[in-house]
Design an enzyme around this catalytic site. Structure first.
Site, PDB file in Angstrom:
ATOM      1  N   LYS A 263       3.465   9.909  -5.253  1.00  0.00           N
ATOM      2  CA  LYS A 263       2.970   8.525  -5.141  1.00  0.00           C
ATOM      3  C   LYS A 263       3.906   7.560  -5.872  1.00  0.00           C
ATOM      4  CE  LYS A 263       0.187   5.072  -4.225  1.00  0.00           C
ATOM      5  NZ  LYS A 263       0.545   3.971  -5.045  1.00  0.00           N
TER       6      LYS A 263
ATOM      7  N   VAL B 207      -9.879   4.212 -12.601  1.00  0.00           N
ATOM      8  CA  VAL B 207      -9.657   3.181 -13.619  1.00  0.00           C
ATOM      9  C   VAL B 207      -8.154   2.986 -13.815  1.00  0.00           C
ATOM     10  CG1 VAL B 207     -11.849   3.731 -14.747  1.00  0.00           C
ATOM     11  CG2 VAL B 207      -9.741   4.793 -15.593  1.00  0.00           C
TER      12      VAL B 207
ATOM     13  N   SER C   1      -2.773   5.453  -1.584  1.00  0.00           N
ATOM     14  CA  SER C   1      -2.043   4.255  -1.179  1.00  0.00           C
ATOM     15  C   SER C   1      -2.716   3.565  -0.008  1.00  0.00           C
ATOM     16  CB  SER C   1      -0.608   4.612  -0.792  1.00  0.00           C
ATOM     17  OG  SER C   1       0.053   3.444  -0.353  1.00  0.00           O
TER      18      SER C   1
ATOM     19  N   HIS D 104       6.807   7.073  -3.715  1.00  0.00           N
ATOM     20  CA  HIS D 104       6.328   6.209  -2.622  1.00  0.00           C
ATOM     21  C   HIS D 104       6.446   4.744  -3.041  1.00  0.00           C
ATOM     22  CE1 HIS D 104       3.135   3.599  -1.064  1.00  0.00           C
ATOM     23  NE2 HIS D 104       3.201   4.272   0.076  1.00  0.00           N
ATOM     24  N   ASN D 105       6.001   4.449  -4.252  1.00  0.00           N
ATOM     25  CA  ASN D 105       6.049   3.064  -4.714  1.00  0.00           C
ATOM     26  C   ASN D 105       7.485   2.600  -4.950  1.00  0.00           C
ATOM     27  OD1 ASN D 105       3.280   3.307  -4.662  1.00  0.00           O
ATOM     28  ND2 ASN D 105       2.978   2.183  -6.554  1.00  0.00           N
TER      29      ASN D 105
ATOM     30  N   GLU E 233       8.665   1.779  -1.735  1.00  0.00           N
ATOM     31  CA  GLU E 233       7.991   0.514  -1.364  1.00  0.00           C
ATOM     32  C   GLU E 233       8.774  -0.675  -1.945  1.00  0.00           C
ATOM     33  OE1 GLU E 233       3.676   0.429  -2.221  1.00  0.00           O
ATOM     34  OE2 GLU E 233       4.039  -1.452  -3.291  1.00  0.00           O
TER      35      GLU E 233
HETATM   36  C1  6PG Z   1      -0.163   1.263  -2.682  1.00  0.00           C
HETATM   37  C2  6PG Z   1       0.539   0.277  -3.546  1.00  0.00           C
HETATM   38  C3  6PG Z   1      -0.247  -0.006  -4.754  1.00  0.00           C
HETATM   39  C4  6PG Z   1       0.228  -1.265  -5.429  1.00  0.00           C
HETATM   40  C5  6PG Z   1       1.347  -0.978  -6.366  1.00  0.00           C
HETATM   41  C6  6PG Z   1       2.491  -1.909  -6.349  1.00  0.00           C
HETATM   42  O1  6PG Z   1       0.453   2.265  -2.418  1.00  0.00           O
HETATM   43  O2  6PG Z   1      -1.282   0.989  -2.252  1.00  0.00           O
HETATM   44  O3  6PG Z   1       1.787   0.779  -3.919  1.00  0.00           O
HETATM   45  O4  6PG Z   1      -0.249   1.127  -5.537  1.00  0.00           O
HETATM   46  O5  6PG Z   1       0.480  -2.256  -4.531  1.00  0.00           O
HETATM   47  O6  6PG Z   1       0.708  -0.977  -7.591  1.00  0.00           O
HETATM   48  O7  6PG Z   1       2.312  -2.866  -7.301  1.00  0.00           O
HETATM   49  P1  6PG Z   1       3.482  -3.609  -8.072  1.00  0.00           P
HETATM   50  O8  6PG Z   1       4.335  -4.269  -7.041  1.00  0.00           O
HETATM   51  O9  6PG Z   1       2.710  -4.602  -8.878  1.00  0.00           O
HETATM   52  O10 6PG Z   1       4.181  -2.627  -8.930  1.00  0.00           O
END
Ligand code: 6PG
Length: 480
Positions: free
Chosen positions: A185, A76, A130, A188-189, A192
């Protein structure tokens, strides 16, 4: 009812639903529950043929359906919704059962929840997942944190559903206790965000300095994807840039409003880095670039500010410039990974997590959004030296970034000269130069602090802490 479910999934939005399907496809009997039962029933109707699902209309039914020790995966929204679900289930569970939080939780919440459930003898596995909806279904990268006992209860299951790496290994590993998985994680983001911002800057430079069309830039990204930049995000970029809007016939990227959104994990990465005192300037610029993009009124005010007219490049120069941008992109990417890994290292020390960075790099090699060929080498660097103080201390990466520095500088100065914003490229380069500098102007900062606030300073020529009486020019030793 005789409990037959191997695992339960509660929360059946896209990620939860696809994870449940992934589990069922691997032969697990999956009990499924959702606050709004319609979603649960739709899953069973639409995908029941993929495996064995048990429809649970309530938490009580869910708990009754699960074999012991019960394994319950919560999918959730992070925050209050997760607390609510845990509060609902905890009284129904028994000591030895394990709750997995597969959402993007803040690691501090995970620590709190783990400690609270531990009091009741219930295991809690804070697990970063992810790969988006496709990854959840076909194989995500999985980043669990919790006690070794909790992990053991889930390891075979997670192993079955995780992405498969090129070498056949699975993209899952126990990263450490309590909040370790969700911390990894989160970073990781953050990475990202940095990866996406750097790619966006490369695109923007090619578009506005080289003057190329999105379709032509798509070809460049396709070519880059065959080299050291090979990664999911570069591949996605080439596809997006080659795409045309069906209604207007315009390049798709031109019909999208240029105001980026965020759910907040990138912001958490930067907030946490500030608390830990770790400079993640590349990641921070990526977060700020998203927020600046959304300040439409402010940008409208700024639109009248003067700036240079871009000098469009001829074919030969454009080819050279493309190479410079590739080098800038690669070097800046290495920097943002260096910064993110440094942050994980610092948190691991602060919280006693003992996170192995080679393992982190290994689980990022498949399934996740930042999966990239170069992560094999990041893993190798930390396998060779687990205590590497920085990715830039690895001779291989240091050599590559060093070799890229001239073209990287030229790309950044070209951007500045033409007035094309490249904040993440520039921040990464400044970080690199700061690391290299034998002396930083922090000496002046310290002198200023001592001047106006008697904040003291240390000297290069003798030990101790000093304060200078600036009116009399007397230096006092404050402590040894
Ligand atoms: C993943 C992604 C996923 C999502 C993030 C980014 O690892 O699968 O990071 O967690 O895409 O929530 O979202 P935002 O760009 O909205 O912060």
């Amino acid at each position: 009812m005789h409990p037959t479910a191997h695992v339960g999934v509660t929360g059946l939005a896209v990620m939860g639903r696809n994870l449940a399907r992934n589990l069922a496809r691997h032969g697990y009997t999956v009990a499924v529950h959702n606050r709004t039962p319609a979603r649960m029933r739709a899953l069973v109707t639409d995908f029941g043929h993929e495996g064995t699902f048990i429809a649970a209309e309530s938490p009580v039914e869910m708990v009754a359906a699960l074999q012991r020790p019960r394994r319950l995966i919560v999918m959730v929204q992070a925050g209050q919704a997760t607390d609510d679900v845990i509060a609902e289930y905890a009284p129904l569970l028994d000591p030895g059962d394990v709750v997995v939080d597969g959402g993007n939780a803040h690691f501090a919440d995970t620590r709190r929840r783990e400690a609270a459930l531990r009091e009741r003898g219930i295991h809690f596995l804070g697990t970063g997942i992810s790969g988006g909806e496709e990854g959840a279904l076909d194989g995500p990268s999985i980043m669990p944190g919790g006690s070794p006992q909790a992990y053991q209860l889930l390891a075979p299951v997670l192993n079955d559903i995780a992405a498969v790496m090129p070498d056949g290994a699975r993209a899952v590993a126990h990263l450490g206790p309590d909040g370790a998985g969700h911390f990894v994680k989160m970073v990781h983001n953050g990475i990202e965000y940095a990866d996406m911002q750097l790619i966006a800057e490369a695109y923007h430079l090619l578009r506005h300095a080289a003057g190329w069309s999105p379709a032509r830039i798509a070809e460049v990204f396709r070519r880059w994807n065959a080299g050291r930049l090979n990664s999911y995000l570069i591949e996605v970029t080439a596809e997006v840039l080659a795409h045309y809007d069906a209604d207007s016939g315009l390049p798709f990227v031109d019909v999208i409003a240029d105001a980026a959104e965020q759910k907040g994990t990138g912001r958490w990465t930067v907030q946490t880095a500030l608390d830990l005192g770790i400079p993640v300037s590349g990641i921070a610029e990526a977060v700020f670039a998203r927020s600046l993009s959304g300040h439409t009124a402010l940008r409208a005010t700024g639109a009248a500010l003067p700036g240079p007219a871009p000098t469009l490049l001829g074919e030969r120069d454009a080819a050279r410039f493309t190479d410079q941008v590739e080098q800038a992109l690669y070097a800046s990417k290495v920097i943002s990974y260096a910064q993110g890994l440094h942050q994980i290292q610092a948190a691991s020390e602060t919280y006693g997590w003992n996170i192995d960075l080679a393992t982190v790099a290994a689980v990022w090699r498949a399934g996740c959004i930042i999966r990239a060929a170069f992560l094999d080498r990041v893993r190798d660097a930390y396998t060779t030296d687990p205590a590497l103080p920085s990715l830039l201390a690895d001779p291989g990466f240091a050599g590559e970034v060093g070799a890229a520095q001239l073209p990287w500088r030229l790309a950044v100065s070209h951007a500045a000269r033409d007035g094309v914003p490249a904040p993440a490229f520039a921040a990464a380069l400044a970080y690199y130069d700061s690391l290299r500098s034998p002396r930083l102007p922090a000496a002046l900062t310290q002198a200023q602090r001592d001047y106006f606030g008697a904040h003291t300073y240390r000297r290069t020529d003798r030990p101790g802490t000093f304060h200078t009486r600036w009116d009399t020019d007397r230096t006092e030793l404050k402590s040894n």
